[in-house]
Design a protein around this motif. Structure first.
Motif, PDB file in Angstrom:
ATOM      1  N   GLU A 472       3.570 -42.419  43.240  1.00 24.45           N
ATOM      2  CA  GLU A 472       4.692 -41.666  43.796  1.00 24.45           C
ATOM      3  C   GLU A 472       5.859 -41.786  42.821  1.00 24.45           C
ATOM      4  OE1 GLU A 472       5.382 -43.513  47.541  1.00 24.45           O
ATOM      5  OE2 GLU A 472       3.696 -42.495  48.548  1.00 24.45           O
ATOM      6  N   VAL A 473       6.537 -40.679  42.537  1.00 20.19           N
ATOM      7  CA  VAL A 473       7.629 -40.669  41.572  1.00 20.19           C
ATOM      8  C   VAL A 473       8.941 -41.025  42.259  1.00 20.19           C
ATOM      9  CG1 VAL A 473       8.941 -39.256  39.945  1.00 20.19           C
ATOM     10  CG2 VAL A 473       6.464 -38.968  40.134  1.00 20.19           C
ATOM     11  N   ASP A 474       9.623 -42.002  41.713  1.00 19.77           N
ATOM     12  CA  ASP A 474      10.946 -42.349  42.230  1.00 19.77           C
ATOM     13  C   ASP A 474      11.897 -41.194  41.934  1.00 19.77           C
ATOM     14  OD1 ASP A 474      13.666 -43.427  42.372  1.00 19.77           O
ATOM     15  OD2 ASP A 474      12.672 -45.365  42.626  1.00 19.77           O
ATOM     16  N   PRO A 475      12.529 -40.610  42.965  1.00 23.56           N
ATOM     17  CA  PRO A 475      13.371 -39.421  42.738  1.00 23.56           C
ATOM     18  C   PRO A 475      14.601 -39.702  41.878  1.00 23.56           C
ATOM     19  CG  PRO A 475      13.619 -40.245  44.985  1.00 23.56           C
ATOM     20  CD  PRO A 475      12.483 -40.994  44.386  1.00 23.56           C
ATOM     21  N   ARG A 476      14.948 -40.953  41.692  1.00 26.77           N
ATOM     22  CA  ARG A 476      16.107 -41.284  40.854  1.00 26.77           C
ATOM     23  C   ARG A 476      15.758 -41.231  39.370  1.00 26.77           C
ATOM     24  NH1 ARG A 476      17.233 -47.019  43.343  1.00 26.77           N
ATOM     25  NH2 ARG A 476      14.931 -46.908  43.308  1.00 26.77           N
ATOM     26  N   SER A 477      14.494 -41.091  39.057  1.00 27.14           N
ATOM     27  CA  SER A 477      14.065 -41.023  37.659  1.00 27.14           C
ATOM     28  C   SER A 477      13.724 -39.590  37.283  1.00 27.14           C
ATOM     29  CB  SER A 477      12.851 -41.928  37.447  1.00 27.14           C
ATOM     30  OG  SER A 477      11.710 -41.414  38.129  1.00 27.14           O
ATOM     31  N   GLY A 478      13.555 -39.363  35.990  1.00 27.65           N
ATOM     32  CA  GLY A 478      13.198 -38.027  35.551  1.00 27.65           C
ATOM     33  C   GLY A 478      13.726 -37.732  34.166  1.00 27.65           C
ATOM     34  N   PRO A 479      13.735 -36.461  33.775  1.00 33.42           N
ATOM     35  CA  PRO A 479      14.188 -36.095  32.427  1.00 33.42           C
ATOM     36  C   PRO A 479      15.699 -36.241  32.280  1.00 33.42           C
ATOM     37  CG  PRO A 479      13.623 -34.134  33.688  1.00 33.42           C
ATOM     38  CD  PRO A 479      13.219 -35.293  34.529  1.00 33.42           C
ATOM     39  N   TRP A 480      16.123 -36.454  31.026  1.00 32.23           N
ATOM     40  CA  TRP A 480      17.556 -36.573  30.739  1.00 32.23           C
ATOM     41  C   TRP A 480      17.821 -36.145  29.309  1.00 32.23           C
ATOM     42  CZ3 TRP A 480      19.298 -40.343  27.114  1.00 32.23           C
ATOM     43  CH2 TRP A 480      18.301 -41.234  26.668  1.00 32.23           C
ATOM     44  N   ARG A 481      19.068 -35.889  29.017  1.00 39.07           N
ATOM     45  CA  ARG A 481      19.451 -35.435  27.685  1.00 39.07           C
ATOM     46  C   ARG A 481      20.148 -36.544  26.929  1.00 39.07           C
ATOM     47  NH1 ARG A 481      23.200 -30.179  27.156  1.00 39.07           N
ATOM     48  NH2 ARG A 481      24.894 -31.680  27.500  1.00 39.07           N
ATOM     49  N   ASN A 482      19.679 -36.797  25.740  1.00 38.75           N
ATOM     50  CA  ASN A 482      20.273 -37.819  24.881  1.00 38.75           C
ATOM     51  C   ASN A 482      21.488 -37.212  24.177  1.00 38.75           C
ATOM     52  OD1 ASN A 482      20.899 -39.504  22.640  1.00 38.75           O
ATOM     53  ND2 ASN A 482      18.841 -40.389  22.707  1.00 38.75           N
ATOM     54  N   GLU A 483      22.676 -37.568  24.669  1.00 34.77           N
ATOM     55  CA  GLU A 483      23.888 -36.956  24.134  1.00 34.77           C
ATOM     56  C   GLU A 483      24.158 -37.381  22.688  1.00 34.77           C
ATOM     57  OE1 GLU A 483      25.349 -34.559  25.499  1.00 34.77           O
ATOM     58  OE2 GLU A 483      24.297 -34.673  27.416  1.00 34.77           O
ATOM     59  N   TRP A 484      23.783 -38.604  22.329  1.00 34.47           N
ATOM     60  CA  TRP A 484      23.954 -39.018  20.933  1.00 34.47           C
ATOM     61  C   TRP A 484      23.128 -38.126  20.026  1.00 34.47           C
ATOM     62  CZ3 TRP A 484      21.088 -40.268  16.764  1.00 34.47           C
ATOM     63  CH2 TRP A 484      21.737 -40.891  15.692  1.00 34.47           C
ATOM     64  N   LEU A 485      21.903 -37.830  20.450  1.00 39.09           N
ATOM     65  CA  LEU A 485      21.035 -36.957  19.662  1.00 39.09           C
ATOM     66  C   LEU A 485      21.649 -35.573  19.516  1.00 39.09           C
ATOM     67  CD1 LEU A 485      18.131 -36.856  18.352  1.00 39.09           C
ATOM     68  CD2 LEU A 485      17.378 -35.871  20.515  1.00 39.09           C
ATOM     69  N   VAL A 486      22.205 -35.059  20.607  1.00 42.19           N
ATOM     70  CA  VAL A 486      22.831 -33.738  20.565  1.00 42.19           C
ATOM     71  C   VAL A 486      23.991 -33.725  19.571  1.00 42.19           C
ATOM     72  CG1 VAL A 486      24.206 -32.090  21.881  1.00 42.19           C
ATOM     73  CG2 VAL A 486      22.131 -33.076  22.886  1.00 42.19           C
ATOM     74  N   GLN A 487      24.864 -34.713  19.675  1.00 47.27           N
ATOM     75  CA  GLN A 487      26.087 -34.717  18.874  1.00 47.27           C
ATOM     76  C   GLN A 487      25.835 -35.030  17.401  1.00 47.27           C
ATOM     77  OE1 GLN A 487      28.831 -37.386  20.807  1.00 47.27           O
ATOM     78  NE2 GLN A 487      28.554 -36.375  22.805  1.00 47.27           N
ATOM     79  N   ASN A 488      24.826 -35.857  17.125  1.00 45.47           N
ATOM     80  CA  ASN A 488      24.643 -36.346  15.757  1.00 45.47           C
ATOM     81  C   ASN A 488      23.478 -35.719  15.008  1.00 45.47           C
ATOM     82  OD1 ASN A 488      26.615 -38.828  15.441  1.00 45.47           O
ATOM     83  ND2 ASN A 488      25.749 -38.932  17.509  1.00 45.47           N
ATOM     84  N   VAL A 489      22.524 -35.145  15.718  1.00 47.74           N
ATOM     85  CA  VAL A 489      21.329 -34.620  15.061  1.00 47.74           C
ATOM     86  C   VAL A 489      21.162 -33.118  15.275  1.00 47.74           C
ATOM     87  CG1 VAL A 489      18.807 -34.791  14.908  1.00 47.74           C
ATOM     88  CG2 VAL A 489      20.177 -36.856  15.247  1.00 47.74           C
ATOM     89  N   LEU A 490      21.401 -32.657  16.493  1.00 49.81           N
ATOM     90  CA  LEU A 490      21.111 -31.261  16.809  1.00 49.81           C
ATOM     91  C   LEU A 490      22.290 -30.332  16.513  1.00 49.81           C
ATOM     92  CD1 LEU A 490      19.269 -31.766  20.235  1.00 49.81           C
ATOM     93  CD2 LEU A 490      18.348 -31.926  17.924  1.00 49.81           C
ATOM     94  N   ALA A 491      23.409 -30.579  17.186  1.00 51.11           N
ATOM     95  CA  ALA A 491      24.558 -29.662  17.082  1.00 51.11           C
ATOM     96  C   ALA A 491      25.095 -29.498  15.661  1.00 51.11           C
ATOM     97  CB  ALA A 491      25.664 -30.131  18.026  1.00 51.11           C
ATOM     98  N   PRO A 492      25.092 -30.526  14.817  1.00 46.38           N
ATOM     99  CA  PRO A 492      25.654 -30.326  13.476  1.00 46.38           C
ATOM    100  C   PRO A 492      24.878 -29.352  12.594  1.00 46.38           C
ATOM    101  CG  PRO A 492      25.627 -32.665  14.034  1.00 46.38           C
ATOM    102  CD  PRO A 492      24.810 -31.951  15.081  1.00 46.38           C
ATOM    103  N   VAL A 493      23.629 -29.064  12.942  1.00 46.18           N
ATOM    104  CA  VAL A 493      22.827 -28.236  12.029  1.00 46.18           C
ATOM    105  C   VAL A 493      22.218 -27.008  12.693  1.00 46.18           C
ATOM    106  CG1 VAL A 493      22.226 -30.224  10.592  1.00 46.18           C
ATOM    107  CG2 VAL A 493      20.691 -29.547  12.460  1.00 46.18           C
ATOM    108  N   ALA A 494      22.363 -26.866  14.010  1.00 49.36           N
ATOM    109  CA  ALA A 494      21.624 -25.798  14.678  1.00 49.36           C
ATOM    110  C   ALA A 494      22.369 -25.269  15.891  1.00 49.36           C
ATOM    111  CB  ALA A 494      20.240 -26.315  15.104  1.00 49.36           C
ATOM    112  N   GLN A 495      22.019 -24.033  16.255  1.00 48.75           N
ATOM    113  CA  GLN A 495      22.469 -23.416  17.493  1.00 48.75           C
ATOM    114  C   GLN A 495      21.260 -22.801  18.188  1.00 48.75           C
ATOM    115  OE1 GLN A 495      25.502 -20.800  15.550  1.00 48.75           O
ATOM    116  NE2 GLN A 495      26.807 -21.467  17.249  1.00 48.75           N
TER     117      GLN A 495
END
Length: 522
Positions: A472-495
């Motif tokens: 049974e899946v605990d409803p408090r768990s699940g997918p999430w977004r790594n904001e450090w990854l967004v700010q330092n790896v993704l957003a600086p080079v891509a849209q």
């Protein structure tokens, strides 16, 4: 006339000893054998056979499926049964080198305290491998060819081992009884078959020959505190198992927690390089805060590691994408879930932390990448033969690196990775866009990382998979977004853009922390 030889040096991995070897050694010691040049070989009556067990520090790999201690035990039983005076010397595994023979000779001298120092004047080498024979002959040694000199073409030790792996019971007739006894008494027959047919692990005990383990270990350990902090609220004391424990960084944090001091901690690792590092760190006292910390070299997909219903908490950190990538895809993850459910106690939990595919991964997006942060290049190159792949990749613009990724990901991961180009923009699925963006900075492990799939399952697919296994899946768990990854790896080079309107899209979830609990017994 030269003096009879007082030493017979027999180098090899010696996983299997054969009846032919016994007969041959008796003939050699009786002076009935000629060397590779056809010259008779005289051996002294008090001659000693020195068994140089190569790759003695390897175990659990296709090249070395039998531990050195068991190989030595079989040799000692062989020598006793045949009445052959013998010494056993372990030789560490080394990368291929034309100085292998020299290394072996020096190891024998060192390990015997200089009392048995092989020289061309007093030692004859017994070897059937042409390349190794050439090395010893270059040092001035005479060599007797063992199986290679027999017209009947007898099975060599590795041939017999391959029969064992294939389930052909004729291996028992060809192997010496000493080997048969040791393999049977220690339950190694099935273990050898499992190791040598494992679809996930390579011949040297790693997931991939292209992985640079130093940077991999550094990255894993750098994230250990964050990952443990995420998982810790769900960890249930008792028997705690970290599957794919790498160097044991998570278990070191668990061992340091006073509230878990009564727990038994187990690390399970399939990659030989990482398992060896766990044992090394344990010897150095890294887990001394909890002496009940143990490590197991095993693949949970190859068979049960723990008895049913005996594990209170299973953790998997950055593991499941590797099982998916190096196994047979989603079915491998289904087998993992079934095995974890089998060994989990009622009420026990499985905490899985890993990368995750975006919701709606099939959605088509426009990917706009920087072209001014490096060279556009002349197009993709063969990085497997490139003299400095990392330098080449680091010099490319993000857009040019995408072109290289598309070629390597298709080849290494074995997936289509379809996309269209519109000027410098790329049109492709959201999942494929994230496959590239989440790996674009891994230039030091590029060939390994392009073998791996991060986005095959989104959060909903993960929930369905573990539910099908009985959790049974605990409803408090699940997918999430790594904001450090967004700010330092993704957003600086891509849209990420909507392909129709050009509107900029939000970055999707990148990771998952899935807590799956096995229901209490009714």
């Amino acid at each position: 006339m030269s003096e009879p030889f007082r030493t017979v040096l027999l180098p090899g991995r010696h996983h299997v000893l054969t009846r032919f070897q016994a007969d041959y050694l008796h003939a050699l010691l009786a002076g009935q054998v000629s060397d590779t040049e056809g010259e008779p070989v005289a051996v002294a009556q008090d001659a000693v056979v020195v068994w140089a067990v190569t790759s003695a520090n390897h175990r659990g790999t296709r090249r070395n499926p039998v531990p050195a201690a068991r190989r030595e035990a079989a040799i000692e039983r062989f020598a006793l049964a045949e009445g052959i005076e013998s010494l056993v010397v372990g030789v560490v595994d080394v990368a291929p080198t034309d100085r292998f023979a020299e290394l072996t000779v020096k190891t024998v001298a060192h390990e015997t305290g200089g009392r048995r120092t092989p020289t061309p004047a007093d030692t004859v080498v017994a070897c059937s491998t042409a390349a190794v024979t050439a090395m010893y002959r270059a040092l001035g040694y005479r060599v007797v060819p063992v199986e290679a000199g027999d017209e009947s073409d007898p099975a060599r030790p590795w041939d017999v081992l391959e029969l064992l792996v294939a389930g052909d019971e004729t291996w028992r007739d060809l192997a010496h009884p000493a080997t048969v006894s040791v393999l049977d008494r220690y339950g190694l027959v099935d273990a050898v078959r499992t190791i040598c047919t494992d679809p996930v692990v390579g011949s040297d005990g790693g997931l991939t020959a292209t992985r640079e383990y130093r940077s991999y270990i550094a990255a894993f350990e750098a994230a250990a505190d964050r990952k443990w902090a995420q998982a810790r609220p769900w960890v249930r004391p008792g028997r705690i198992v970290d599957v794919g424990c790498a160097t044991g960084a998570m278990l070191e944090l668990a061992a340091a927690e006073p509230s878990l001091h009564e727990s038994d901690l187990f690390g399970v690792e399939v990659a030989r390089h990482l398992y060896d590092e766990c044992e090394h760190r344990k010897a150095q006292g890294a887990f001394a805060a909890n002496p009940n910390t143990f490590f197991v070299h095993a693949n949970v997909l190859a068979g049960p590691v723990f008895p049913p219903g005996t594990v209170d908490t299973t953790t998997t950190f950055a593991l499941t994408h590797e099982i998916l990538s190096y196994g047979d895809g989603v079915p491998a993850l289904e087998r993992l879930a079934a095995e974890v459910a089998r060994h989990t106690a009622p009420g026990g939990v499985w905490v899985n932390s890993d990368v995750c595919g975006p919701a709606g991964g099939d959605r088509r997006v426009r990917l706009r990448l920087r072209t001014d942060d490096g060279d556009r290049g002349a197009g993709p190159v063969d990085l497997a033969t490139h003299p400095d792949p990392q330098a080449h990749l680091d010099g490319l613009s993000t857009r040019a690196r995408f072109d290289q990724f598309a070629v390597d990901f298709r080849a290494n991961a074995g997936v289509p990775f379809a996309h269209d180009e519109d000027g410098d923009d790329v049109l492709l699925s959201l999942a494929d866009a994230m496959e590239f963006l989440t790996k674009r900075s891994y230039t030091d492990n590029w060939l390994s990382e392009t073998h791996e799939r991060f986005c095959a399952l989104d959060g909903d697919a993960w929930a369905r998979l573990v539910t099908a296994a009985g959790f049974e899946v605990d409803p408090r768990s699940g997918p999430w977004r790594n904001e450090w990854l967004v700010q330092n790896v993704l957003a600086p080079v891509a849209q990420l853009l909507d392909p129709g309107t050009g509107e900029q899209l939000d970055w999707p979830d990148t990771h998952i922390l899935l807590v799956a609990r096995l229901p209490e017994s009714p």
